[in-house]
Scaffold this active site. Structure first.
Site, PDB file in Angstrom:
ATOM      1  N   ASN A  14      52.903   0.792 -16.792  1.00  0.00           N
ATOM      2  CA  ASN A  14      53.203   1.942 -15.953  1.00  0.00           C
ATOM      3  C   ASN A  14      51.984   2.345 -15.115  1.00  0.00           C
ATOM      4  OD1 ASN A  14      54.727   4.143 -14.983  1.00  0.00           O
ATOM      5  ND2 ASN A  14      55.727   4.335 -16.958  1.00  0.00           N
ATOM      6  N   CYS A  15      52.256   3.203 -14.140  1.00  0.00           N
ATOM      7  CA  CYS A  15      51.229   3.686 -13.213  1.00  0.00           C
ATOM      8  C   CYS A  15      50.010   4.195 -13.977  1.00  0.00           C
ATOM      9  CB  CYS A  15      51.800   4.809 -12.363  1.00  0.00           C
ATOM     10  SG  CYS A  15      50.605   5.686 -11.354  1.00  0.00           S
ATOM     11  N   PRO A  16      48.784   3.893 -13.616  1.00  0.00           N
ATOM     12  CA  PRO A  16      48.390   3.087 -12.449  1.00  0.00           C
ATOM     13  C   PRO A  16      48.052   1.641 -12.805  1.00  0.00           C
ATOM     14  CG  PRO A  16      46.477   4.221 -13.295  1.00  0.00           C
ATOM     15  CD  PRO A  16      47.604   4.495 -14.278  1.00  0.00           C
ATOM     16  N   LEU A  17      48.470   1.169 -14.007  1.00  0.00           N
ATOM     17  CA  LEU A  17      48.011  -0.139 -14.473  1.00  0.00           C
ATOM     18  C   LEU A  17      48.352  -1.315 -13.555  1.00  0.00           C
ATOM     19  CD1 LEU A  17      48.433   0.220 -18.336  1.00  0.00           C
ATOM     20  CD2 LEU A  17      46.328   0.243 -16.996  1.00  0.00           C
ATOM     21  N   ASP A  41      57.708  -1.231 -13.052  1.00  0.00           N
ATOM     22  CA  ASP A  41      57.559   0.178 -12.692  1.00  0.00           C
ATOM     23  C   ASP A  41      58.124   0.405 -11.284  1.00  0.00           C
ATOM     24  OD1 ASP A  41      56.696   2.708 -12.012  1.00  0.00           O
ATOM     25  OD2 ASP A  41      54.609   2.099 -11.692  1.00  0.00           O
TER      26      ASP A  41
END
Lengths: 76, 159
Positions: A14-17, A41
């Protein structure tokens, strides 16, 4: 999907990965090489567009395939 | 491309509020921003080697709880012993199941991306904190040091 040089599977992240992993992978690549990214995502669609605009790396392709989001980014 | 600058002040030390500074800083760094986070007061908890942060529904009517509890569970009962630990554990599980990074991971990514982490020296003294409890690579300084960078920043956030 066009040819690519490197692949990054950011599925389940998920954000920001996805953006951070993409940035890290791109850093190891030479200019002009293509990175293929797979993400789940939904926010990554807008995020990779913004990432490309702000970093100068070109978003060559962005599409949804079977519920996953796939991107091709050309390193600047 | 000219390098932009992001300055963040992190003031909160709960599990939920620990995320915004690290998410924004790591993302900004990935976008090519020169980034600094100034940790002050409870924000200093985010620099501890051993992160033991908690989240509490107490006094937070906006926090979604399991089974829609925020709608019917009496606020006073959220102060019961064990509630904080239970909500913290549930929040961590939820985050892991949704692929949200752990704070340790985000913090490490920030450091790898050369985000500068600055601890407020005054807070360290005020709370008699032991700097050996903090991660390596932290700079200790005061408000003037923050303004040196914040004054030239393109974005400045107080979190």
């Amino acid at each position: 999907m066009a040819d690519f040089d490197e692949e990054l599977d950011a599925s389940g992240l998920n954000c920001p990965l996805p953006i951070l992993r993409a940035k890290k992978t791109l850093a190891k690549m030479d200019a002009g090489k293509i990175l293929h990214i797979i993400a789940t995502d939904p926010g990554s669609v807008k995020d990779f567009e913004a990432f490309a605009r702000q970093t100068g790396n070109e978003l060559v392709e962005s599409k949804e395939v079977g519920g996953k989001f796939e991107f091709l980014i050309k390193k600047a | 491309m000219e390098e932009k600058k992001l300055a963040i002040i992190a003031t909160k030390g709960s599990l939920d509020w620990a995320y915004p500074p690290f998410i924004l800083a790591s993302t900004a760094a990935a976008l090519g921003y020169e980034t600094e986070i100034f940790f002050t007061f409870y924000g200093l908890q985010l620099l501890k080697k051993d992160l033991d942060l908690k989240v509490t529904p107490l006094g937070n009517p906006g926090m979604p709880m399991p089974m829609g509890m925020e709608k019917w569970f009496p606020t006073l009962l959220t102060a019961l012993p064990g509630m904080e630990a239970m909500m913290t554990s549930m929040m961590k599980k939820k985050m892991a199941s949704k692929g949200v990074a752990s704070l340790e991971e985000l913090r490490e990514l920030c450091q790898e991306a050369e985000v500068r982490l600055i601890a407020c020296q005054m807070t360290v003294d005020l709370f008699d904190m032991d700097s050996s409890a903090f991660i390596d690579g932290v700079e200790y300084a005061g408000a003037a040091r923050f303004f040196e960078f914040a004054g030239q920043s393109d974005i400045c956030l107080y979190i």
